[in-house]
Design a protein around this motif. Structure first.
Motif, mmCIF file in Angstrom:
data_model
loop_
_atom_site.group_PDB
_atom_site.id
_atom_site.type_symbol
_atom_site.label_atom_id
_atom_site.label_comp_id
_atom_site.label_asym_id
_atom_site.label_seq_id
_atom_site.Cartn_x
_atom_site.Cartn_y
_atom_site.Cartn_z
ATOM 1 N N LEU A 1 -7.909 -8.756 -8.831
ATOM 2 C CA LEU A 1 -7.361 -7.589 -8.143
ATOM 3 C C LEU A 1 -6.580 -8.001 -6.902
ATOM 4 C CD1 LEU A 1 -7.386 -4.479 -8.125
ATOM 5 C CD2 LEU A 1 -9.321 -4.637 -6.583
ATOM 6 N N ILE A 2 -5.430 -7.391 -6.714
ATOM 7 C CA ILE A 2 -4.671 -7.614 -5.488
ATOM 8 C C ILE A 2 -4.836 -6.413 -4.568
ATOM 9 C CG2 ILE A 2 -2.372 -7.902 -4.539
ATOM 10 C CD1 ILE A 2 -1.612 -9.381 -7.080
ATOM 11 N N ALA A 3 -4.615 -5.229 -5.093
ATOM 12 C CA ALA A 3 -4.760 -4.030 -4.262
ATOM 13 C C ALA A 3 -5.086 -2.864 -5.166
ATOM 14 C CB ALA A 3 -3.467 -3.752 -3.493
ATOM 15 N N ALA A 4 -5.873 -1.944 -4.645
ATOM 16 C CA ALA A 4 -6.280 -0.807 -5.456
ATOM 17 C C ALA A 4 -6.186 0.460 -4.643
ATOM 18 C CB ALA A 4 -7.700 -0.995 -5.965
ATOM 19 N N ASP A 5 -5.627 1.488 -5.253
ATOM 20 C CA ASP A 5 -5.606 2.822 -4.671
ATOM 21 C C ASP A 5 -6.306 3.716 -5.687
ATOM 22 O OD1 ASP A 5 -5.044 5.117 -3.282
ATOM 23 O OD2 ASP A 5 -3.023 5.286 -4.056
ATOM 24 N N THR A 6 -7.617 3.540 -5.765
ATOM 25 C CA THR A 6 -8.365 4.215 -6.819
ATOM 26 C C THR A 6 -9.477 5.068 -6.216
ATOM 27 O OG1 THR A 6 -9.730 2.245 -7.008
ATOM 28 C CG2 THR A 6 -7.983 2.482 -8.593
ATOM 29 N N ALA A 7 -9.891 6.059 -6.975
ATOM 30 C CA ALA A 7 -11.000 6.918 -6.552
ATOM 31 C C ALA A 7 -12.302 6.128 -6.612
ATOM 32 C CB ALA A 7 -11.080 8.153 -7.437
ATOM 33 N N ALA B 1 0.833 -1.204 0.000
ATOM 34 C CA ALA B 1 0.000 0.000 0.000
ATOM 35 C C ALA B 1 0.866 1.252 0.000
ATOM 36 C CB ALA B 1 -0.919 -0.014 1.215
ATOM 37 N N ASP C 1 -14.180 1.283 -10.818
ATOM 38 C CA ASP C 1 -14.377 -0.059 -10.288
ATOM 39 C C ASP C 1 -13.045 -0.796 -10.373
ATOM 40 O OD1 ASP C 1 -15.059 -2.616 -9.681
ATOM 41 O OD2 ASP C 1 -16.064 -3.009 -11.578
ATOM 42 N N GLU D 1 -12.016 -3.751 -9.610
ATOM 43 C CA GLU D 1 -11.991 -5.131 -10.095
ATOM 44 C C GLU D 1 -12.131 -5.179 -11.614
ATOM 45 O OE1 GLU D 1 -13.775 -8.045 -7.916
ATOM 46 O OE2 GLU D 1 -12.766 -7.293 -6.133
ATOM 47 N N ASP E 1 -4.482 7.342 -9.914
ATOM 48 C CA ASP E 1 -4.884 6.078 -9.306
ATOM 49 C C ASP E 1 -3.863 5.000 -9.673
ATOM 50 O OD1 ASP E 1 -7.990 6.826 -8.852
ATOM 51 O OD2 ASP E 1 -7.343 7.462 -10.831
#
Lengths: 140, 392
Positions: free
Chosen positions: A32-38, A7, A42, A44, A22
């Motif tokens: 998906l493993i990790a997301a730093d998105t608004a 992260a 989506d 995934e 993002d």
């Protein structure tokens, strides 16, 4: 896998390079493993698209004799979406707005990819943390 | 809060102003690249600055497109006209999208705004003057500006910003709407409503300037004032627990994890999920829909290569195989919940095929006719990404 380190890497990249909005890390098959998105993205779906796009680009490069694929970048009028392979088994999506300096983006992403690759392939050190429920409720 | 003050990056500014003064004296022509955050490029002609481009400030194209003054289709149409180049000024005027004087002002504003962004940021180094790379600046101003005047103007703006009660830097603070501040409050001017709509704690003043298609200096000042008036707030101190959802509980081997329910973004870290050891028991617990699991999370780490075409590549049929009795029972009831919208009998339900391994197209079945479900997902996603931006 050290979740916090992952992260930190992703967030660090977004804050370090002007224009990145993002980031997301996914397995090569689109999970998906990790997301730093608004909120309006989506993560995934993004992961699945990125995996498909990267696979397609890889095969395009292969079929046309362009050598090893470095990255795929989709340019839009409001920015671009770059997908990089992280080793053999994962990928990273980096979304940016139209102001981003693409050379700088690629330059700064390269070491981050190496670090993320080693985070992903590191053996499990963190035991299943129990302090998740409280943290999850705090999020927006 | 002590580090909230604004100070000029003196070493970087000194370097920049010395180099620019030198170029001005020599009446140099070329491109001066400034590295740092955000950095940028000064385009000089005869010692005068004719264009400045920086990732820290929206250029003329972004100002036109993002502010909604001109749509993407209109812009593409202009670029297609013969002789348009990258900056179709003649077309813009001919079609009545903008006036000539308006465009002149906008180019100069974009130039000054970019200088402000460079000066307000951090200058690491200035590369020696080079020939203009590529096709030169996008939209140079007709009469260049003296470099030192530009720098003075930028420092004046920075000083003005620092004197505000809640000083903000274009690339530092990431404000949130304060509780009680409604983005659709009709009493607020539209610029403020735009900021409130798009401020989400992730975006800096610079990001908001790009999204709203306004200059980075006016947006930064607006944010500083809104912070002072209590319309915005800054998450302070920045959260130590990062709001990045991490979804995989895997060990070193990136074992694909079956997950049927969509994961909400707001969830923080999904570490509580059990790991996927190479035996089927916990997998059953994770995946009540497909307990037989002909799909292989037990595969080797590089499942991409080991996933041969005889495996279920995203086709729901084999996965759904254990399902029929349950589904039949549910369909027997007249008041079946409409949320799931059970498919007509005889047709396998299409349940998020894009989340299945193999739907990615990395396997050898790219031309599969059942792939169109992923394309649907693509359009849905694009729609979601674009709606808030194109509305501004």
């Amino acid at each position: 896998m050290d979740h916090e380190a992952l992260a930190m890497e992703m967030r660090g990249l977004r804050e370090q390079v002007t224009g990145i909005t993002d980031t997301a890390v996914a397995a090569a098959d689109g999970l998906l493993i990790a997301a730093d998105t608004a909120e309006d993205i989506d993560p995934e779906g993004l992961a699945a698209i990125a995996a498909a796009g990267l696979g397609l680009a890889r095969r395009t490069a292969e079929a046309t004799g362009r050598g090893a694929l470095r990255r795929t970048v989709a340019h839009g009028s409001h920015g671009c979406a770059a997908v990089y392979a992280v080793g053999e088994s994962a990928l990273m999506v980096v979304l940016s707005d139209e102001g981003v300096d693409l050379d700088r983006l690629h330059e700064e992403t390269r070491p981050a990819l190496t670090r993320i690759g080693s985070i992903l392939s590191a053996p499990e050190t963190v035991p299943a943390v129990s302090a998740v429920a409280g943290a999850g409720s705090e999020a927006v | 809060m002590a580090d909230r003050r604004i100070s000029l990056d003196r070493a970087g500014y000194g370097l920049l102003s010395r180099t620019l003064a030198e170029c001005g004296r020599d009446e140099a022509t070329g491109e001066l690249r400034v590295s740092g955050r955000p950095g940028g490029a000064f385009h000089l002609r005869g010692g005068l600055v004719v264009a400045v481009e920086s990732p820290g400030a929206p250029g003329p194209e972004a100002l036109l497109l993002r502010s909604g003054r001109i749509s993407g289709e209109q812009w593409d149409g202009l670029l297609d006209e013969p002789g348009a180049g990258r900056w179709p000024e003649a077309g813009l005027i001919a079609h009545g999208y903008a006036g000539a004087a308006q465009l002149r002002v906008m180019r100069m504003q974009a130039l000054q705004d970019a200088v402000f962004a460079v000066v307000a940021g951090h200058v690491e180094g200035v590369r020696p003057l080079t020939e203009p790379s590529g096709s030169g600046p996008l939209a140079p101003v007709a009469v260049g500006e003296s470099p030192l005047r530009l720098l003075q103007e930028a420092t004046r703006k920075l000083t003005a910003l620092a004197a505000l009660p809640c000083p903000v830097l274009p690339d530092r603070e990431r404000p949130l709407p304060a509780p009680g501040a409604a983005p659709d409050d009709p009493r607020l001017p539209s610029a403020r409503r735009d900021v409130l709509t798009h401020a989400n704690g992730r975006r800096t003043a610079r990001d908001l300037a790009f999204i709203t298609g306004r200059g980075v200096y006016p947006v930064t000042v607006e944010i500083a004032r809104m912070l002072a008036e209590g319309l915005l707030r800054c998450a302070d101190p920045p959260p130590t627990v990062l709001p990045v959802p991490v979804h995989i509980p895997a060990t070193g081997a990136l074992v694909p994890l079956r997950r049927e329910e969509p994961v909400r973004l707001g969830e923080l870290v999904r570490i509580g999920e059990p790991s996927v050891p190479p035996h089927p028991v916990p997998q059953k617990a994770q995946d009540p829909q497909g307990p037989q699991g002909p799909q292989g999370p037990q595969d080797s780490p590089n499942s991409r290569t080991s996933q041969s075409p005889q495996e279920p590549t995203g086709r729901p049929d084999p996965v759904r195989a254990p399902g029929p009795p349950k589904r039949a029972a549910r369909q027997g009831k007249p008041d079946a919940p409409p949320v799931q919208s059970p498919p007509p009998p005889g047709q396998p339900p299409r349940q998020l095929p894009r989340r299945r391994p193999g739907a990615s197209g990395i396997t050898e079945s790219l031309a599969d006719a059942h792939r169109e479900a992923s394309w649907k997902g693509f359009f849905r996603l694009r729609h979601r990404i674009w709606t808030p931006d194109s509305g501004t």
